[in-house]
Design an enzyme around this catalytic site. Structure first.
Site, PDB file in Angstrom:
ATOM      1  N   ARG A  85       3.044   4.916   6.316  1.00 26.90           N
ATOM      2  CA  ARG A  85       3.505   4.231   7.534  1.00 26.90           C
ATOM      3  C   ARG A  85       3.991   2.808   7.266  1.00 26.90           C
ATOM      4  O   ARG A  85       4.567   2.162   8.135  1.00 26.90           O
ATOM      5  CB  ARG A  85       2.370   4.196   8.571  1.00 26.90           C
ATOM      6  CG  ARG A  85       1.916   5.579   8.999  1.00 26.90           C
ATOM      7  CD  ARG A  85       0.564   5.535   9.666  1.00 26.90           C
ATOM      8  NE  ARG A  85      -0.491   5.109   8.754  1.00 26.90           N
ATOM      9  CZ  ARG A  85      -1.777   4.982   9.099  1.00 26.90           C
ATOM     10  NH1 ARG A  85      -2.147   5.228  10.326  1.00 26.90           N
ATOM     11  NH2 ARG A  85      -2.671   4.610   8.205  1.00 26.90           N
ATOM     12  N   HIS A 127      -2.140  -4.031   4.957  1.00 27.99           N
ATOM     13  CA  HIS A 127      -1.999  -3.633   6.359  1.00 27.99           C
ATOM     14  C   HIS A 127      -3.379  -3.436   6.966  1.00 27.99           C
ATOM     15  O   HIS A 127      -4.318  -3.030   6.299  1.00 27.99           O
ATOM     16  CB  HIS A 127      -1.134  -2.376   6.512  1.00 27.99           C
ATOM     17  CG  HIS A 127      -1.735  -1.130   5.940  1.00 27.99           C
ATOM     18  ND1 HIS A 127      -2.332  -0.175   6.712  1.00 27.99           N
ATOM     19  CD2 HIS A 127      -1.855  -0.692   4.666  1.00 27.99           C
ATOM     20  CE1 HIS A 127      -2.778   0.805   5.944  1.00 27.99           C
ATOM     21  NE2 HIS A 127      -2.500   0.522   4.688  1.00 27.99           N
ATOM     22  N   CYS A 165       0.848  -1.194   0.000  1.00 26.90           N
ATOM     23  CA  CYS A 165       0.000   0.000   0.000  1.00 26.90           C
ATOM     24  C   CYS A 165       0.886   1.248   0.000  1.00 26.90           C
ATOM     25  O   CYS A 165       1.987   1.240   0.538  1.00 26.90           O
ATOM     26  CB  CYS A 165      -0.907  -0.002   1.233  1.00 26.90           C
ATOM     27  SG  CYS A 165      -2.042   1.408   1.281  1.00 26.90           S
ATOM     28  N   ASP A 208       0.456   3.766   1.701  1.00 34.21           N
ATOM     29  CA  ASP A 208       0.416   4.347   3.046  1.00 34.21           C
ATOM     30  C   ASP A 208       1.836   4.650   3.554  1.00 34.21           C
ATOM     31  O   ASP A 208       2.701   3.773   3.545  1.00 34.21           O
ATOM     32  CB  ASP A 208      -0.286   3.350   4.000  1.00 34.21           C
ATOM     33  CG  ASP A 208      -0.638   3.986   5.323  1.00 34.21           C
ATOM     34  OD1 ASP A 208       0.279   4.499   6.004  1.00 34.21           O
ATOM     35  OD2 ASP A 208      -1.826   3.987   5.688  1.00 34.21           O
ATOM     36  N   CYS A 257      -6.349  -0.284   6.774  1.00 27.30           N
ATOM     37  CA  CYS A 257      -6.024   0.387   5.515  1.00 27.30           C
ATOM     38  C   CYS A 257      -7.144   1.384   5.129  1.00 27.30           C
ATOM     39  O   CYS A 257      -8.313   1.007   5.028  1.00 27.30           O
ATOM     40  CB  CYS A 257      -5.825  -0.645   4.414  1.00 27.30           C
ATOM     41  SG  CYS A 257      -5.424   0.099   2.820  1.00 27.30           S
TER      42      CYS A 257
HETATM   43 CO    CO Z   1      -3.449   1.242   3.023  1.00 29.28          CO
END
Ligand code: CO
Length: 231
Positions: free
Chosen positions: A46, A98, A42, A44, A101
Site C-alpha cells: 500500500r 508508515h 517498507c 508493504d 506497519c
Molecule cells: Co510496513
C-alpha cells in the site's frame, strides 16, 4: 491461460497510455537514469513509492524491505546505497516508514513468526532503546505508531553511519538523509524533521576519519621482521 494475463494486459495499456502523451518517453528513459532521490521504504503493497510522491519512472531509485530497516551488514541495502550515492549521485536519501506497519507490529509481539524474527530483532532493539517513552503510551495503536516513527529515526541514523555516506560527506558531496512517515488512511506523508547532511550531525563515536597512509607501517615492519626471523 496465463495466470498473469491481467498483469501483461495492464502493462500494455500503461505503456500505450504513456507513449500517447509522450512518444519519446521510453526511448529517452532507456538511455540513462538520473534520479535525485534514493527511497528506502517498507515492502508493504500500500506504500507505493513513486506514486505517492508524484514522481515519474527514472526519478526515484528505490529499495524496499520489511519495515524499512537499514542494517550496516546488509549487503543488499548497502550496495543500493553505494550505487545510488557514488554512481547515480543522488542528493537525497529518504527513509519512509508508515503508521500501522505490520513488521513493526510483529516486532512488538512475543510470538515466534519464524525466520523473519531475526530481521525484526533490529526493530526490537529500537524498542528497547526507547522503552521508557513507549511504556508511557497507554494506547496500543499510538504506541505502535510511535515505534514506527522511532524506527524511521533509527534507520536514518544507520544510513549516516555507513562508510558510503560518510565518505561522500568527507568529500564534500551534497547529500542529505531524511526521515518521513506515511499514513495509510489519508495518503499523506509527514516529514519527521530529521535531516542529516554533514558528519558533524552525528554522534561523535560514529564519525569515521580517514586513516593516515602510514598507520599500518609499524605492524607491517613487525610482520616483515617476524618473517625474516622465521617466527
Ligand atoms: Co510496513
Amino acid at each position: 491461460m496465463n495466470q498473469l494475463q491481467k498483469i501483461y494486459d495492464n502493462n500494455i495499456a500503461w505503456a500505450e497510455k504513456i507513449k500517447k502523451d509522450k512518444p519519446n518517453f521510453f526511448s529517452d528513459l532507456s538511455k540513462q537514469q538520473s534520479p535525485e532521490y534514493l527511497w528506502i521504504g517498507c515492502s508493504d503493497s500500500r506504500v507505493v513509492a513513486e506514486q505517492l510522491v508524484g514522481l515519474q519512472p527514472g526519478e526515484l531509485f528505490v529499495h524496499r524491505n520489511i519495515a524499512n530497516v537499514v542494517v550496516p551488514t546488509d549487503l543488499n541495502c548497502l550496495s543500493v546505497i553505494q550505487f545510488a550515492v557514488e554512481v547515480l549521485k543522488v542528493k537525497h536519501i529518504i527513509v519512509c516508514g508508515h503508521y500501522g506497519c505490520g513488521g513493526v507490529k510483529a516486532s512488538m509481539q512475543r510470538i515466534e513468526h519464524g525466520l523473519i524474527d531475526n530481521w525484526l530483532c533490529h526493530i526490537k532493539s529500537v524498542h528497547q532503546k526507547n522503552e521508557e517513552e513507549l511504556l508511557g503510551i497507554a494506547d496500543e495503536t499510538e504506541r505502535l505508531d510511535r515505534l514506527c516513527e522511532l524506527n524511521v529515526i533509527e534507520q536514518v541514523k544507520n544510513i549516516c553511519h555507513t562508510t558510503v555516506v560518510q565518505r561522500a560527506w568527507r568529500n564534500n558531496k551534497e547529500l542529505t538523509v531524511h526521515g518521513c512517515i506515511y499514513t495509510l488512511e489519508t495518503g499523506i506523508l509527514k516529514d519527521l524533521d530529521m535531516r542529516f547532511s554533514a558528519m558533524g550531525d552525528m554522534n561523535d563515536i560514529f564519525q569515521l576519519r580517514q586513516p593516515k597512509r602510514d598507520v599500518y607501517k609499524p605492524s607491517l615492519n613487525i610482520m616483515k621482521n617476524n618473517l625474516r626471523d622465521g617466527k
